[in-house]
Design a protein around this motif. Structure first.
Motif, PDB file in Angstrom:
ATOM      1  N   VAL A  63     -11.435 -24.711  18.806  1.00  0.00           N
ATOM      2  CA  VAL A  63     -11.893 -24.210  20.106  1.00  0.00           C
ATOM      3  C   VAL A  63     -13.381 -23.907  20.142  1.00  0.00           C
ATOM      4  O   VAL A  63     -13.916 -23.538  21.192  1.00  0.00           O
ATOM      5  CB  VAL A  63     -11.100 -22.953  20.539  1.00  0.00           C
ATOM      6  CG1 VAL A  63      -9.599 -23.219  20.511  1.00  0.00           C
ATOM      7  CG2 VAL A  63     -11.453 -21.755  19.670  1.00  0.00           C
ATOM      8  N   LYS A  64     -14.058 -24.042  19.011  1.00  0.00           N
ATOM      9  CA  LYS A  64     -15.492 -23.747  18.970  1.00  0.00           C
ATOM     10  C   LYS A  64     -16.247 -24.601  19.973  1.00  0.00           C
ATOM     11  O   LYS A  64     -16.007 -25.799  20.095  1.00  0.00           O
ATOM     12  CB  LYS A  64     -16.035 -24.016  17.558  1.00  0.00           C
ATOM     13  CG  LYS A  64     -15.760 -22.910  16.565  1.00  0.00           C
ATOM     14  CD  LYS A  64     -16.360 -23.223  15.212  1.00  0.00           C
ATOM     15  CE  LYS A  64     -16.047 -22.135  14.207  1.00  0.00           C
ATOM     16  NZ  LYS A  64     -16.544 -22.454  12.842  1.00  0.00           N
ATOM     17  N   GLY A  65     -17.143 -23.945  20.708  1.00  0.00           N
ATOM     18  CA  GLY A  65     -17.934 -24.647  21.706  1.00  0.00           C
ATOM     19  C   GLY A  65     -17.247 -24.795  23.044  1.00  0.00           C
ATOM     20  O   GLY A  65     -17.877 -25.202  24.025  1.00  0.00           O
ATOM     21  N   ARG A  66     -15.960 -24.468  23.107  1.00  0.00           N
ATOM     22  CA  ARG A  66     -15.219 -24.588  24.371  1.00  0.00           C
ATOM     23  C   ARG A  66     -14.723 -23.237  24.877  1.00  0.00           C
ATOM     24  O   ARG A  66     -14.657 -23.003  26.078  1.00  0.00           O
ATOM     25  CB  ARG A  66     -14.008 -25.515  24.190  1.00  0.00           C
ATOM     26  CG  ARG A  66     -14.366 -26.919  23.767  1.00  0.00           C
ATOM     27  CD  ARG A  66     -13.149 -27.846  23.784  1.00  0.00           C
ATOM     28  NE  ARG A  66     -12.091 -27.424  22.886  1.00  0.00           N
ATOM     29  CZ  ARG A  66     -10.845 -27.139  23.264  1.00  0.00           C
ATOM     30  NH1 ARG A  66     -10.502 -27.221  24.540  1.00  0.00           N
ATOM     31  NH2 ARG A  66      -9.934 -26.774  22.367  1.00  0.00           N
ATOM     32  N   PHE A  67     -14.356 -22.355  23.965  1.00  0.00           N
ATOM     33  CA  PHE A  67     -13.818 -21.039  24.328  1.00  0.00           C
ATOM     34  C   PHE A  67     -14.842 -19.953  24.011  1.00  0.00           C
ATOM     35  O   PHE A  67     -15.581 -20.057  23.016  1.00  0.00           O
ATOM     36  CB  PHE A  67     -12.546 -20.749  23.549  1.00  0.00           C
ATOM     37  CG  PHE A  67     -11.344 -21.580  23.919  1.00  0.00           C
ATOM     38  CD1 PHE A  67     -11.453 -22.703  24.729  1.00  0.00           C
ATOM     39  CD2 PHE A  67     -10.094 -21.225  23.451  1.00  0.00           C
ATOM     40  CE1 PHE A  67     -10.344 -23.458  25.068  1.00  0.00           C
ATOM     41  CE2 PHE A  67      -8.964 -21.972  23.773  1.00  0.00           C
ATOM     42  CZ  PHE A  67      -9.095 -23.090  24.581  1.00  0.00           C
ATOM     43  N   THR A  68     -14.837 -18.906  24.827  1.00  0.00           N
ATOM     44  CA  THR A  68     -15.712 -17.766  24.589  1.00  0.00           C
ATOM     45  C   THR A  68     -14.940 -16.472  24.783  1.00  0.00           C
ATOM     46  O   THR A  68     -14.337 -16.262  25.843  1.00  0.00           O
ATOM     47  CB  THR A  68     -16.917 -17.780  25.543  1.00  0.00           C
ATOM     48  OG1 THR A  68     -17.637 -19.003  25.402  1.00  0.00           O
ATOM     49  CG2 THR A  68     -17.850 -16.615  25.242  1.00  0.00           C
ATOM     50  N   ILE A  69     -14.965 -15.631  23.770  1.00  0.00           N
ATOM     51  CA  ILE A  69     -14.318 -14.327  23.854  1.00  0.00           C
ATOM     52  C   ILE A  69     -15.352 -13.276  24.230  1.00  0.00           C
ATOM     53  O   ILE A  69     -16.522 -13.363  23.824  1.00  0.00           O
ATOM     54  CB  ILE A  69     -13.636 -13.965  22.504  1.00  0.00           C
ATOM     55  CG1 ILE A  69     -12.754 -12.721  22.650  1.00  0.00           C
ATOM     56  CG2 ILE A  69     -14.677 -13.780  21.392  1.00  0.00           C
ATOM     57  CD1 ILE A  69     -11.920 -12.425  21.414  1.00  0.00           C
ATOM     58  N   SER A  70     -14.921 -12.289  25.009  1.00  0.00           N
ATOM     59  CA  SER A  70     -15.838 -11.213  25.377  1.00  0.00           C
ATOM     60  C   SER A  70     -15.044  -9.949  25.649  1.00  0.00           C
ATOM     61  O   SER A  70     -13.856 -10.002  25.971  1.00  0.00           O
ATOM     62  CB  SER A  70     -16.666 -11.604  26.604  1.00  0.00           C
ATOM     63  OG  SER A  70     -15.828 -11.806  27.723  1.00  0.00           O
ATOM     64  N   ARG A  71     -15.747  -8.843  25.510  1.00  0.00           N
ATOM     65  CA  ARG A  71     -15.141  -7.548  25.793  1.00  0.00           C
ATOM     66  C   ARG A  71     -15.859  -6.930  26.973  1.00  0.00           C
ATOM     67  O   ARG A  71     -17.088  -6.928  27.030  1.00  0.00           O
ATOM     68  CB  ARG A  71     -15.297  -6.615  24.576  1.00  0.00           C
ATOM     69  CG  ARG A  71     -14.590  -7.046  23.335  1.00  0.00           C
ATOM     70  CD  ARG A  71     -15.038  -6.246  22.115  1.00  0.00           C
ATOM     71  NE  ARG A  71     -14.684  -4.842  22.225  1.00  0.00           N
ATOM     72  CZ  ARG A  71     -14.044  -4.160  21.280  1.00  0.00           C
ATOM     73  NH1 ARG A  71     -13.663  -4.795  20.167  1.00  0.00           N
ATOM     74  NH2 ARG A  71     -13.800  -2.884  21.412  1.00  0.00           N
ATOM     75  N   ASP A  72     -15.096  -6.398  27.918  1.00  0.00           N
ATOM     76  CA  ASP A  72     -15.670  -5.635  29.025  1.00  0.00           C
ATOM     77  C   ASP A  72     -15.272  -4.186  28.777  1.00  0.00           C
ATOM     78  O   ASP A  72     -14.180  -3.750  29.149  1.00  0.00           O
ATOM     79  CB  ASP A  72     -15.137  -6.144  30.365  1.00  0.00           C
ATOM     80  CG  ASP A  72     -15.822  -5.487  31.544  1.00  0.00           C
ATOM     81  OD1 ASP A  72     -16.299  -4.335  31.389  1.00  0.00           O
ATOM     82  OD2 ASP A  72     -15.868  -6.105  32.615  1.00  0.00           O
ATOM     83  N   ASN A  73     -16.175  -3.458  28.141  1.00  0.00           N
ATOM     84  CA  ASN A  73     -15.842  -2.090  27.752  1.00  0.00           C
ATOM     85  C   ASN A  73     -15.630  -1.187  28.960  1.00  0.00           C
ATOM     86  O   ASN A  73     -14.815  -0.267  28.913  1.00  0.00           O
ATOM     87  CB  ASN A  73     -16.932  -1.524  26.855  1.00  0.00           C
ATOM     88  CG  ASN A  73     -17.015  -2.236  25.520  1.00  0.00           C
ATOM     89  OD1 ASN A  73     -16.005  -2.658  24.964  1.00  0.00           O
ATOM     90  ND2 ASN A  73     -18.224  -2.387  25.008  1.00  0.00           N
TER      91      ASN A  73
END
Length: 115
Positions: A63-73
């Motif tokens: 998934v590298k380059g296609r998926f992005t994980i993020s946190r909305d604190n």
């Protein structure tokens, strides 16, 4: 008590995008790390991506380059932006969170990518 609720799954054509969210009960600052896993029919659950409380990320090669994980604190939410989706991304996607020594899981959300 930790509760994780995923949303955002659905049916999309190959090449399309989806954004998954995982809403946590209470502050996500508590969690040492959070992550996304997936399980396709007949296969074992596999790691997709993780993010630590400090913001360090790790991605599966697929998934590298296609998926992005993020946190909305501010919203106590973990997100997964999925672009350039492929049929092989079809699976139930689960979020998890490590709190102390215990790993908590959501109930999962289905992602289906048609060719």
């Amino acid at each position: 008590q930790v509760q994780l609720v995923e949303s955002g799954g659905g049916l999309v054509q190959a090449g399309g995008s989806l954004r998954l969210s995982c809403a946590a009960s209470g502050s996500i600052f508590r969690f040492n790390y959070m992550g996304w896993y997936r399980q396709a029919p007949g296969k074992q659950r596999e790691l997709v991506t993780t993010i630590t409380s400090g913001g360090s990320t790790n991605y599966a090669d697929s998934v590298k380059g296609r998926f992005t994980i993020s946190r909305d604190n501010a919203k106590n939410t973990l997100n997964l932006q999925m672009n350039s989706l492929k049929p092989e991304d079809t699976a139930v996607y689960y979020c998890n969170a490590l709190y102390g020594t215990r790993l908590h899981w959501g109930q999962g959300t289905q992602v289906t990518v048609s060719s």
